[in-house]
Design a protein around this motif. Structure first.
Motif, PDB file in Angstrom:
ATOM      1  N   VAL A   1     -19.638-115.788 -99.947  1.00 58.28           N
ATOM      2  CA  VAL A   1     -18.684-116.103 -98.882  1.00 58.28           C
ATOM      3  C   VAL A   1     -17.758-117.203 -99.383  1.00 58.28           C
ATOM      4  N   THR A   2     -16.476-116.954 -99.355  1.00 60.47           N
ATOM      5  CA  THR A   2     -15.514-117.879 -99.953  1.00 60.47           C
ATOM      6  C   THR A   2     -15.290-119.125 -99.115  1.00 60.47           C
ATOM      7  N   ARG A   3     -15.537-119.063 -97.819  1.00 58.65           N
ATOM      8  CA  ARG A   3     -15.275-120.194 -96.939  1.00 58.65           C
ATOM      9  C   ARG A   3     -16.571-120.917 -96.614  1.00 58.65           C
ATOM     10  N   GLY A   4     -16.585-122.229 -96.813  1.00 58.78           N
ATOM     11  CA  GLY A   4     -17.774-122.999 -96.529  1.00 58.78           C
ATOM     12  C   GLY A   4     -17.954-123.259 -95.046  1.00 58.78           C
ATOM     13  N   GLY A   5     -19.141-123.742 -94.702  1.00 56.75           N
ATOM     14  CA  GLY A   5     -19.460-124.014 -93.307  1.00 56.75           C
ATOM     15  C   GLY A   5     -20.622-123.157 -92.845  1.00 56.75           C
ATOM     16  N   THR A   6     -20.882-123.180 -91.551  1.00 54.55           N
ATOM     17  CA  THR A   6     -21.951-122.359 -90.975  1.00 54.55           C
ATOM     18  C   THR A   6     -21.515-121.916 -89.588  1.00 54.55           C
ATOM     19  N   LEU A   7     -21.197-120.628 -89.457  1.00 54.95           N
ATOM     20  CA  LEU A   7     -20.752-120.069 -88.184  1.00 54.95           C
ATOM     21  C   LEU A   7     -21.752-119.009 -87.729  1.00 54.95           C
ATOM     22  N   ILE A   8     -22.769-119.454 -87.022  1.00 53.80           N
ATOM     23  CA  ILE A   8     -23.830-118.546 -86.595  1.00 53.80           C
ATOM     24  C   ILE A   8     -23.306-117.540 -85.577  1.00 53.80           C
ATOM     25  N   GLY A   9     -22.450-118.003 -84.671  1.00 54.44           N
ATOM     26  CA  GLY A   9     -21.916-117.097 -83.658  1.00 54.44           C
ATOM     27  C   GLY A   9     -21.147-115.944 -84.271  1.00 54.44           C
ATOM     28  N   ASP A  10     -20.313-116.229 -85.273  1.00 49.65           N
ATOM     29  CA  ASP A  10     -19.563-115.169 -85.940  1.00 49.65           C
ATOM     30  C   ASP A  10     -20.497-114.187 -86.630  1.00 49.65           C
ATOM     31  N   ALA A  11     -21.583-114.692 -87.206  1.00 48.97           N
ATOM     32  CA  ALA A  11     -22.539-113.814 -87.883  1.00 48.97           C
ATOM     33  C   ALA A  11     -23.208-112.863 -86.893  1.00 48.97           C
ATOM     34  N   ILE A  12     -23.576-113.372 -85.718  1.00 52.69           N
ATOM     35  CA  ILE A  12     -24.192-112.507 -84.705  1.00 52.69           C
ATOM     36  C   ILE A  12     -23.208-111.438 -84.243  1.00 52.69           C
ATOM     37  N   ARG A  13     -21.969-111.840 -84.015  1.00 53.88           N
ATOM     38  CA  ARG A  13     -20.961-110.853 -83.596  1.00 53.88           C
ATOM     39  C   ARG A  13     -20.707-109.815 -84.681  1.00 53.88           C
ATOM     40  N   LYS A  14     -20.739-110.225 -85.944  1.00 55.32           N
ATOM     41  CA  LYS A  14     -20.577-109.279 -87.050  1.00 55.32           C
ATOM     42  C   LYS A  14     -21.727-108.280 -87.077  1.00 55.32           C
ATOM     43  N   ALA A  15     -22.948-108.754 -86.841  1.00 59.50           N
ATOM     44  CA  ALA A  15     -24.111-107.870 -86.816  1.00 59.50           C
ATOM     45  C   ALA A  15     -24.026-106.880 -85.661  1.00 59.50           C
ATOM     46  N   LEU A  16     -23.573-107.331 -84.509  1.00 56.75           N
ATOM     47  CA  LEU A  16     -23.456-106.437 -83.356  1.00 56.75           C
ATOM     48  C   LEU A  16     -22.458-105.313 -83.631  1.00 56.75           C
ATOM     49  N   SER A  17     -21.356-105.654 -84.290  1.00 58.86           N
ATOM     50  CA  SER A  17     -20.347-104.633 -84.575  1.00 58.86           C
ATOM     51  C   SER A  17     -20.805-103.654 -85.644  1.00 58.86           C
ATOM     52  N   ALA A  18     -21.821-104.033 -86.438  1.00 54.52           N
ATOM     53  CA  ALA A  18     -22.284-103.177 -87.531  1.00 54.52           C
ATOM     54  C   ALA A  18     -23.365-102.196 -87.113  1.00 54.52           C
ATOM     55  N   PHE A  19     -23.884-102.306 -85.907  1.00 53.99           N
ATOM     56  CA  PHE A  19     -24.926-101.396 -85.458  1.00 53.99           C
ATOM     57  C   PHE A  19     -24.357 -99.999 -85.246  1.00 53.99           C
ATOM     58  N   GLY A  20     -25.208 -99.007 -85.445  1.00 53.14           N
ATOM     59  CA  GLY A  20     -24.817 -97.630 -85.241  1.00 53.14           C
ATOM     60  C   GLY A  20     -25.080 -97.171 -83.824  1.00 53.14           C
ATOM     61  N   PRO A  21     -25.072 -95.828 -83.607  1.00 56.85           N
ATOM     62  CA  PRO A  21     -25.188 -95.292 -82.248  1.00 56.85           C
ATOM     63  C   PRO A  21     -26.624 -95.155 -81.744  1.00 56.85           C
ATOM     64  N   LEU A  22     -27.605 -95.740 -82.439  1.00 59.27           N
ATOM     65  CA  LEU A  22     -28.990 -95.625 -81.979  1.00 59.27           C
ATOM     66  C   LEU A  22     -29.152 -96.298 -80.622  1.00 59.27           C
ATOM     67  N   ALA A  23     -30.119 -95.838 -79.841  1.00 56.41           N
ATOM     68  CA  ALA A  23     -30.335 -96.375 -78.492  1.00 56.41           C
ATOM     69  C   ALA A  23     -30.448 -97.899 -78.534  1.00 56.41           C
ATOM     70  N   ASN A  24     -29.902 -98.542 -77.516  1.00 53.19           N
ATOM     71  CA  ASN A  24     -29.795 -99.995 -77.528  1.00 53.19           C
ATOM     72  C   ASN A  24     -31.139-100.700 -77.660  1.00 53.19           C
ATOM     73  N   ASN A  25     -32.166-100.166 -77.042  1.00 52.73           N
ATOM     74  CA  ASN A  25     -33.446-100.867 -77.062  1.00 52.73           C
ATOM     75  C   ASN A  25     -34.183-100.712 -78.384  1.00 52.73           C
ATOM     76  N   TYR A  26     -33.506-100.173 -79.405  1.00 57.76           N
ATOM     77  CA  TYR A  26     -34.114-100.077 -80.736  1.00 57.76           C
ATOM     78  C   TYR A  26     -33.330-100.887 -81.757  1.00 57.76           C
ATOM     79  N   LYS A  27     -32.577-101.880 -81.319  1.00 60.70           N
ATOM     80  CA  LYS A  27     -31.780-102.694 -82.221  1.00 60.70           C
ATOM     81  C   LYS A  27     -32.302-104.121 -82.238  1.00 60.70           C
TER      82      LYS A  27
END
Length: 265
Positions: free
Chosen positions: A167-193
Motif C-alpha cells: 500500500v503506497t499510502r501510510g496510515g491506518t484506515l480500518i473503516g475503509d478496509a471494512i468497506r472494501k471487504a464489503l464491496s468485494a463479497f459475491g452473491p452468496l447469501a448474506n448470513n454466510y459472509k
C-alpha cells in the motif's frame, strides 16, 4: 441401465438404412462386373476382389455408427447424480500492513505473526472444504490482492507477498478496509459472509464504527483480532534510518513521532 439422452434413439434407423444401402451397392457392383467379365474369369482377372473383405468393412462402419448413436444416448448405470448445494462460507481476511505492524513486541513481528496465524486458519478451512477466501490489505488505503476464491494456493501466494510496500499510502484506515471487504463479497447469501479483521488497533478517522454498522446491516459478521502488546507497546522500527528518534504513546502503542534521518547510501 438408463439413457440420459433417449431422444437420440431415433438415429438407430441409420443402421438398417446403411445395411440396405450396402446390399444394393454390392448387388450393383456384381451386376456391373458381370456385364464385362464372365463369372468364372473374375477371380483371375480381378484377384484383389474379395466379398468377405467388403462385408467386413461394411459391418465395421455400421457398427461404428451404432456405437456413436449409443454414445449420444448417454447410457448410465451404477451411479445416480444428485445436485448438492455447496456448503461453505465467504471469508474475507482484512489484514493491516501499516508500518506499525512491523513492531517486534511479538516474535518475529506483528505482521509475520498475523500471516502465520492466517496460514494455520487456511489449513483448517482447506480440510473442511467449500469455503471461499479473499484478502484485503490496508494502511492509508485499502486494496484487494486476492478476491474470493477456492484456490487456496493462490491465496497463500498473495498473502506471502503483501507487506507495508503493498500500500503506497501510510496510515491506518480500518473503516475503509471494512468497506472494501464489503464491496468485494459475491452473491452468496448474506448470513454466510464473514470478515476477519487483523490489526494493531490504531485508526486515523476512517469511521470504523460506521463501517461496522453497515456490515451488520448486510448481516456480515466481523471478527476482530488484535496483535501486539496492548499494555506497554513497543517501538516501531524504521529500516535504513539513523539518528535520534522520539516516540509517543498512542492507544497502548509507541509510534514514531519525530523525523528520522536516513542513513547515507
Amino acid at each position: 441401465m438408463r439413457f440420459a439422452a433417449l431422444a437420440y434413439a431415433h438415429l438407430l434407423w441409420l443402421l438398417p438404412a446403411l445395411l440396405a444401402l450396402y446390399i444394393y451397392a454390392f448387388a450393383r457392383k456384381r451386376q456391373a462386373l458381370a456385364e464385362f467379365l464372365d463369372v468364372v474369369l473374375t477371380p483371375r482377372l480381378v484377384p484383389t476382389l474379395s466379398r468377405v473383405r467388403q462385408w467386413c468393412k461394411a459391418l465395421c462402419l455400421i457398427g461404428a455408427v451404432g456405437c456413436l448413436v449409443l454414445a449420444l444416448m448417454q447410457p448410465q448405470w451404477g451411479q445416480e447424480w444428485q445436485a448438492v448445494q455447496r456448503q461453505g462460507r465467504d471469508i474475507m481476511i482484512v489484514l493491516d500492513v501499516s508500518r506499525s505492524m512491523l513492531a517486534e513486541d511479538v516474535v518475529p513481528n506483528r505482521l509475520a505473526r498475523a500471516k502465520s496465524d492466517i496460514k494455520d486458519l487456511v489449513q483448517v478451512l482447506q480440510k473442511e472444504g467449500g469455503h471461499r477466501l479473499g484478502l484485503v490489505v490496508f494502511a492509508g488505503q485499502a486494496s484487494l490482492p486476492c478476491p474470493l476464491t477456492l484456490d487456496y494456493g493462490f491465496f497463500l501466494q498473495q498473502l506471502n507477498q503483501v507487506g507495508p510496500h503493498t500500500v503506497t499510502r501510510g496510515g491506518t484506515l480500518i473503516g475503509d478496509a471494512i468497506r472494501k471487504a464489503l464491496s468485494a463479497f459475491g452473491p452468496l447469501a448474506n448470513n454466510y459472509k464473514d470478515i476477519i479483521l487483523i490489526t494493531d488497533g490504531e485508526d486515523h478517522d476512517s469511521f470504523p464504527l460506521e463501517a461496522a454498522k453497515a456490515a451488520a446491516a448486510e448481516q456480515v459478521s466481523i471478527y476482530t483480532i488484535g496483535v501486539g502488546d496492548a499494555v506497554s507497546g513497543t517501538r516501531v522500527p524504521v529500516p535504513g534510518t539513523t539518528g535520534q528518534r522520539t516516540y509517543m504513546q498512542y492507544q497502548g502503542h509507541e509510534v514514531l513521532f519525530s523525523y528520522a534521518v536516513r542513513s547515507p547510501a
